[in-house]
Enzyme design. Structure first.
Site, PDB file in Angstrom:
ATOM      1  NE  ARG A  16      -4.357  -1.673   0.539  1.00  0.00           N
ATOM      2  CZ  ARG A  16      -4.985  -1.441   1.210  1.00  0.00           C
ATOM      3  NH1 ARG A  16      -5.137  -0.324   1.883  1.00  0.00           N
ATOM      4  NH2 ARG A  16      -6.359  -1.951   0.917  1.00  0.00           N
ATOM      5  CE1 TYR A 140      13.985   3.101   6.136  1.00  0.00           C
ATOM      6  CE2 TYR A 140      15.543   4.127   4.784  1.00  0.00           C
ATOM      7  CZ  TYR A 140      15.175   3.172   4.786  1.00  0.00           C
ATOM      8  OH  TYR A 140      13.674   2.827   3.541  1.00  0.00           O
TER       9      TYR A 140
END
Length: 328
Positions: A16, A140
């Site tokens: 999504r 990250y």
């Protein structure tokens, strides 16, 4: 099972999101109909038990791991524990579950922020772990390095066919335009759009750039990354191992531009004529992030979307979303 087998089942984790949805559409458009996806509400990929149960039930043949917690400098700085912890948890759950059910191939999507801050330009895959990271996105980056290394370890210990694609800065329809969490291109696109006619006299208001505007960046349209994922899924393993024995492939366009130049291009697309100001109290980030695309070039893949064309389609999408929000 070969990807071109009509029965091949492909699980797109994160289907999504901007990246996952582009991959889903690319696969569907090229005839792959046996696609599997779960929203984060339906399946929490941080939960290893739920993830293993899902894999055991679905038995996918191929996996594209596009699920991740993502964001720009502000988000990395504000939520460091989420960026490293949640991404590590997702990677561990999915990669181990994929190994247990014996998938034919897994593609893990990393990021070029994994490379050292002062890596040689353009950055080859071999520069990984050769120097310190850029501090503004280290959380990250560490998680993505770990994900790649987990795939590499599975290749070496279990001979699992697990690959890592390292895309450069991505943008496109479905991007995050929230100024608190957005990456540079959508953030500047929104700023330019909102500054049109926003000055007290009705002229275009200024747009503020963080730092000096001199860092250079490379931008890859998300549809090109989706095409690269499909291409890599379809490429025979022996061809990939020949050019990428570590299972790592940079995905980029092979050219970059400064943030100042990006701003000028965005202004031209948006039709913004106001001044550009600089907030020099904010960080520049990595001086340059151009990837070496030699490995993908050798395999026969190149990006097709020009930056201007990509910005135009992204801006069209943003305005459509804005119009939808107004009518709701």
């Amino acid at each position: 099972m070969h990807l071109n087998d009509p029965d091949a089942k492909i699980y797109v984790a994160g289907h999504r999101g901007m990246v996952g949805s582009a991959i889903w559409e690319e696969l569907k458009d090229t005839g792959h109909t046996n696609l599997v996806g779960r929203t984060s509400d339906e399946l929490d990929l941080r939960d290893p038990h739920a993830t293993r149960a899902f894999f055991a039930a679905e038995q996918p043949d191929f996996v594209v791991l596009a699920a991740a917690v993502v964001g720009g400098i502000v988000a990395n700085d504000t939520y460091p524990a989420d960026f490293i912890g949640d991404n590590l948890a997702i990677e561990q759950s999915v990669i181990r579950a994929a190994h247990e059910v014996g998938v034919d191939r897994l593609i893990f999507l990393g990021s070029t922020c994994i490379y050292p801050k002062h890596a040689p330009q353009p950055m080859p895959e071999e520069s990984l772990l050769t120097g310190p990271l850029e501090p503004t996105n280290q959380w990250y980056a560490v998680a993505k390095i770990a994900g790649h290394k987990l795939c590499q370890a599975h290749r070496e210990q279990h001979e699992d066919d697990m690959l890592t694609l390292m895309p450069t800065n991505l943008y496109g329809p479905g991007d995050d335009f929230d100024l608190e969490t957005a990456h540079v291109l959508p953030a500047l696109l929104r700023k330019a759009h909102e500054a049109k006619g926003a000055a007290p006299d009705g002229s275009d208001a200024p747009v503020t750039l963080w730092g000096t505007g001199t860092p250079k960046r490379e931008f890859l349209h998300v549809n090109d990354l989706a095409d690269a994922v499909r291409f890599t899924l379809e490429t025979p393993e022996e061809e990939i191992r020949e050019v990428a024995p570590d299972g790592m492939l940079n995905v980029g366009v092979g050219e970059d531009l400064s943030i100042k130049e990006l701003m000028a291009l965005i202004q031209d697309v948006v039709g913004h004529d106001g001044p550009v100001e600089h907030d020099r109290s904010k960080p520049d980030g990595t001086p340059r992030k151009l990837v070496d695309t030699n490995r993908m070039d050798t395999l026969g893949w190149t990006a097709e979307t020009s930056l201007r064309e990509g910005i135009e389609t992204t801006y069209d999408w943003y305005r459509q979303q804005e119009a939808l929000n107004v009518t709701r």
